[in-house]
Design an enzyme around this catalytic site. Sequence first.
Site, PDB file in Angstrom:
ATOM      1  N   ARG A   1      13.381  25.881  -1.809  1.00  0.00           N
ATOM      2  CA  ARG A   1      14.094  24.634  -1.475  1.00  0.00           C
ATOM      3  C   ARG A   1      14.009  24.293   0.014  1.00  0.00           C
ATOM      4  O   ARG A   1      14.946  23.754   0.588  1.00  0.00           O
ATOM      5  CB  ARG A   1      15.570  24.700  -1.864  1.00  0.00           C
ATOM      6  CG  ARG A   1      15.820  24.731  -3.336  1.00  0.00           C
ATOM      7  CD  ARG A   1      15.793  23.315  -3.916  1.00  0.00           C
ATOM      8  NE  ARG A   1      15.907  23.381  -5.359  1.00  0.00           N
ATOM      9  CZ  ARG A   1      17.060  23.271  -6.008  1.00  0.00           C
ATOM     10  NH1 ARG A   1      18.164  23.045  -5.369  1.00  0.00           N
ATOM     11  NH2 ARG A   1      17.080  23.353  -7.310  1.00  0.00           N
TER      12      ARG A   1
ATOM     13  N   ARG B   1      18.090  19.021   0.453  1.00  0.00           N
ATOM     14  CA  ARG B   1      19.207  18.217   0.966  1.00  0.00           C
ATOM     15  C   ARG B   1      19.786  18.647   2.302  1.00  0.00           C
ATOM     16  O   ARG B   1      20.560  17.922   2.898  1.00  0.00           O
ATOM     17  CB  ARG B   1      20.330  18.185  -0.081  1.00  0.00           C
ATOM     18  CG  ARG B   1      20.094  17.119  -1.125  1.00  0.00           C
ATOM     19  CD  ARG B   1      21.081  17.249  -2.229  1.00  0.00           C
ATOM     20  NE  ARG B   1      21.015  18.595  -2.788  1.00  0.00           N
ATOM     21  CZ  ARG B   1      21.707  19.009  -3.841  1.00  0.00           C
ATOM     22  NH1 ARG B   1      22.542  18.188  -4.419  1.00  0.00           N
ATOM     23  NH2 ARG B   1      21.581  20.242  -4.291  1.00  0.00           N
TER      24      ARG B   1
ATOM     25  N   ARG C   1      16.768   9.977  -0.040  1.00  0.00           N
ATOM     26  CA  ARG C   1      17.566   9.958  -1.264  1.00  0.00           C
ATOM     27  C   ARG C   1      18.534   8.786  -1.332  1.00  0.00           C
ATOM     28  O   ARG C   1      19.060   8.476  -2.389  1.00  0.00           O
ATOM     29  CB  ARG C   1      18.297  11.291  -1.426  1.00  0.00           C
ATOM     30  CG  ARG C   1      17.396  12.429  -1.841  1.00  0.00           C
ATOM     31  CD  ARG C   1      17.111  12.423  -3.345  1.00  0.00           C
ATOM     32  NE  ARG C   1      18.268  12.941  -4.063  1.00  0.00           N
ATOM     33  CZ  ARG C   1      19.147  12.209  -4.727  1.00  0.00           C
ATOM     34  NH1 ARG C   1      19.003  10.911  -4.787  1.00  0.00           N
ATOM     35  NH2 ARG C   1      20.164  12.757  -5.335  1.00  0.00           N
TER      36      ARG C   1
ATOM     37  N   TYR D   1      17.683  25.943 -20.618  1.00  0.00           N
ATOM     38  CA  TYR D   1      18.024  24.540 -20.316  1.00  0.00           C
ATOM     39  C   TYR D   1      17.904  23.673 -21.568  1.00  0.00           C
ATOM     40  O   TYR D   1      18.732  22.797 -21.818  1.00  0.00           O
ATOM     41  CB  TYR D   1      17.112  23.976 -19.221  1.00  0.00           C
ATOM     42  CG  TYR D   1      17.651  24.192 -17.824  1.00  0.00           C
ATOM     43  CD1 TYR D   1      18.736  23.447 -17.367  1.00  0.00           C
ATOM     44  CD2 TYR D   1      17.078  25.109 -16.960  1.00  0.00           C
ATOM     45  CE1 TYR D   1      19.237  23.639 -16.093  1.00  0.00           C
ATOM     46  CE2 TYR D   1      17.571  25.305 -15.683  1.00  0.00           C
ATOM     47  CZ  TYR D   1      18.656  24.567 -15.250  1.00  0.00           C
ATOM     48  OH  TYR D   1      19.158  24.753 -13.999  1.00  0.00           O
TER      49      TYR D   1
HETATM   50  O1  CP3 Z   1      11.440  23.071  -1.747  1.00  0.00           O
HETATM   51  C1  CP3 Z   1      11.207  23.567  -2.858  1.00  0.00           C
HETATM   52  O2  CP3 Z   1      11.590  24.703  -3.188  1.00  0.00           O
HETATM   53  C2  CP3 Z   1      10.319  22.815  -3.823  1.00  0.00           C
HETATM   54  C3  CP3 Z   1      10.933  21.973  -4.779  1.00  0.00           C
HETATM   55  C4  CP3 Z   1      11.843  22.529  -5.859  1.00  0.00           C
HETATM   56  C5  CP3 Z   1      12.989  21.829  -6.308  1.00  0.00           C
HETATM   57  N1  CP3 Z   1      13.494  22.465  -7.392  1.00  0.00           N
HETATM   58  C6  CP3 Z   1      13.489  20.622  -5.695  1.00  0.00           C
HETATM   59  C7  CP3 Z   1      14.849  20.177  -6.000  1.00  0.00           C
HETATM   60  C8  CP3 Z   1      11.715  23.656  -6.675  1.00  0.00           C
HETATM   61  C9  CP3 Z   1      10.709  24.769  -6.579  1.00  0.00           C
HETATM   62  C10 CP3 Z   1      12.765  23.595  -7.646  1.00  0.00           C
HETATM   63  C11 CP3 Z   1      12.937  24.586  -8.721  1.00  0.00           C
HETATM   64  C12 CP3 Z   1      14.097  24.477  -9.602  1.00  0.00           C
HETATM   65  N2  CP3 Z   1      14.659  23.351 -10.128  1.00  0.00           N
HETATM   66  C13 CP3 Z   1      14.761  25.575 -10.150  1.00  0.00           C
HETATM   67  C14 CP3 Z   1      14.420  27.006  -9.930  1.00  0.00           C
HETATM   68  C15 CP3 Z   1      14.967  27.501  -8.671  1.00  0.00           C
HETATM   69  C16 CP3 Z   1      16.436  27.683  -8.684  1.00  0.00           C
HETATM   70  O3  CP3 Z   1      17.102  27.015  -7.899  1.00  0.00           O
HETATM   71  O4  CP3 Z   1      16.884  28.549  -9.429  1.00  0.00           O
HETATM   72  C17 CP3 Z   1      15.796  25.093 -10.990  1.00  0.00           C
HETATM   73  C18 CP3 Z   1      16.800  25.916 -11.763  1.00  0.00           C
HETATM   74  C19 CP3 Z   1      15.694  23.680 -10.962  1.00  0.00           C
HETATM   75  C20 CP3 Z   1      16.514  22.723 -11.708  1.00  0.00           C
HETATM   76  C21 CP3 Z   1      17.349  21.955 -10.780  1.00  0.00           C
HETATM   77  N3  CP3 Z   1      16.865  20.996  -9.920  1.00  0.00           N
HETATM   78  C22 CP3 Z   1      18.737  22.029 -10.610  1.00  0.00           C
HETATM   79  C23 CP3 Z   1      19.653  23.006 -11.348  1.00  0.00           C
HETATM   80  C24 CP3 Z   1      19.101  21.087  -9.677  1.00  0.00           C
HETATM   81  C25 CP3 Z   1      20.491  20.650  -9.323  1.00  0.00           C
HETATM   82  C26 CP3 Z   1      21.206  21.595  -8.476  1.00  0.00           C
HETATM   83  C27 CP3 Z   1      21.099  21.106  -7.081  1.00  0.00           C
HETATM   84  O5  CP3 Z   1      20.867  21.942  -6.199  1.00  0.00           O
HETATM   85  O6  CP3 Z   1      21.298  19.916  -6.898  1.00  0.00           O
HETATM   86  C28 CP3 Z   1      17.892  20.492  -9.189  1.00  0.00           C
HETATM   87  C29 CP3 Z   1      17.780  19.470  -8.147  1.00  0.00           C
HETATM   88  C30 CP3 Z   1      16.753  19.653  -7.073  1.00  0.00           C
HETATM   89  N4  CP3 Z   1      15.555  20.277  -7.187  1.00  0.00           N
HETATM   90  C31 CP3 Z   1      16.855  19.128  -5.759  1.00  0.00           C
HETATM   91  C32 CP3 Z   1      15.671  19.433  -5.095  1.00  0.00           C
HETATM   92  C33 CP3 Z   1      15.264  19.025  -3.707  1.00  0.00           C
HETATM   93  C34 CP3 Z   1      18.054  18.347  -5.229  1.00  0.00           C
HETATM   94  C35 CP3 Z   1      18.013  17.002  -5.812  1.00  0.00           C
HETATM   95  C36 CP3 Z   1      18.742  15.999  -4.975  1.00  0.00           C
HETATM   96  O7  CP3 Z   1      18.149  15.486  -4.032  1.00  0.00           O
HETATM   97  O8  CP3 Z   1      19.908  15.708  -5.294  1.00  0.00           O
END
Ligand code: CP3
Length: 354
Positions: free
Chosen positions: A31, A35, A44, A159
Amino acid sequence: MAVETPAWYDSPFLKAARREPVERTPIWLMRQAGRYLPEYRALREKYSFLELCRNPELAAEITVSTVTRFGFDAAILFADLLPILEPMGFGLRFGPGEGPIIRNHLDRPKDVDRVQELTEDHLEELRFVFETIRLAREGLPKSIPLIGFAGAPFTLAAYAIEGGATRSFEKTKCFMLQDRGAWRELMGRMARSIARYVKRQMATGVQAIQIFDSWAGCLSPKHYQEFVLPYTQMVFEAIPADVPAIHFLTGNPMLLPLQARAGGTVMGIDWRIDIGDAWDMLGDRYAIQGNLDPAVLCGPEELVVHEARAILERVRGRPGHIFNLGHGVLPSTPVNNVALLVQTVHEWNPEQIG
Ligand code: CP3
């Protein structure tokens, strides 16, 4: 004619992934594009998260600018774990502050029949991902490897069954234990779909793959071995031996030996285990990625430096360490602490004592 070796081949990240000695420990953060960054939050305001994922120009730009801003040693594709579920027959949205919501989730084991296994044709529906890879690879310096990724079969199946986030995994576990036939069918469809998806990512231009099993830590070793390991193995078997494959699992360090057996050349670990102990458990056959608690980056600067150095010190002299957090960067992380962490890791000299 001799084929030129691409500059990324000798990058610290890929060398460490191959367990070769490095001049300095490589670092990237899960990540890293997210954010906590003001420029990401500004984007965003204009676009939803899924709009960003589906916009290859913007997604590639986020990937590239984050790496150049901090000097990370690897870039990760800007995408998400869950869009793969859409061509498999699910609906996906991100509610404000709620995390992902999956429409059409699997209520009963017999719903498995409607899960569409991805063929090469279905992958076309995910072409925005491949276009992002192409543009990010084009925009990145040649010395920086690009990491592609996918969810592991268990995390995606969970999921698809829960329909969103959960603490207890009640529906997933009941499904798994009530109808083994349906579970095996579901996991098989997931594994084959994920394998095709990561193969296409490799063909498009990523230099490494990370498989996220973010939720598998809810399982006992016995259940992991029986219900998850064979399917995760199918995914890793689709990755050629010369492509570094990171297997990230969080929540349960007792699964580490099975995690390694399920596949991958680099084990991604969270902070719940001391990194030296993890190394002792695994022996020297794997590289290890991790494992600072992301919350440390919300602490004072001295703590960031102190805890990062403690990890580096703990693995001194063992080739194959890729510095990372134990999970993704938290949204409230101060940007300066991320820069400080990169600097601390890069300045640390494995030859020096203290
Ligand atoms: O920078 C990076 O790591 C690359 C991009 C990336 C994102 N998600 C962007 C993201 C990667 C590799 C992921 C993987 C991901 N997504 C996982 C596995 C890693 C982990 O955290 O366990 C999972 C479970 C997801 C599913 C997911 N996506 C969830 C549960 C959420 C919501 C929780 C949260 O933190 O808001 C997301 C959203 C998400 N994925 C964001 C980003 C940048 C935030 C979205 C926003 O801008 O609101």
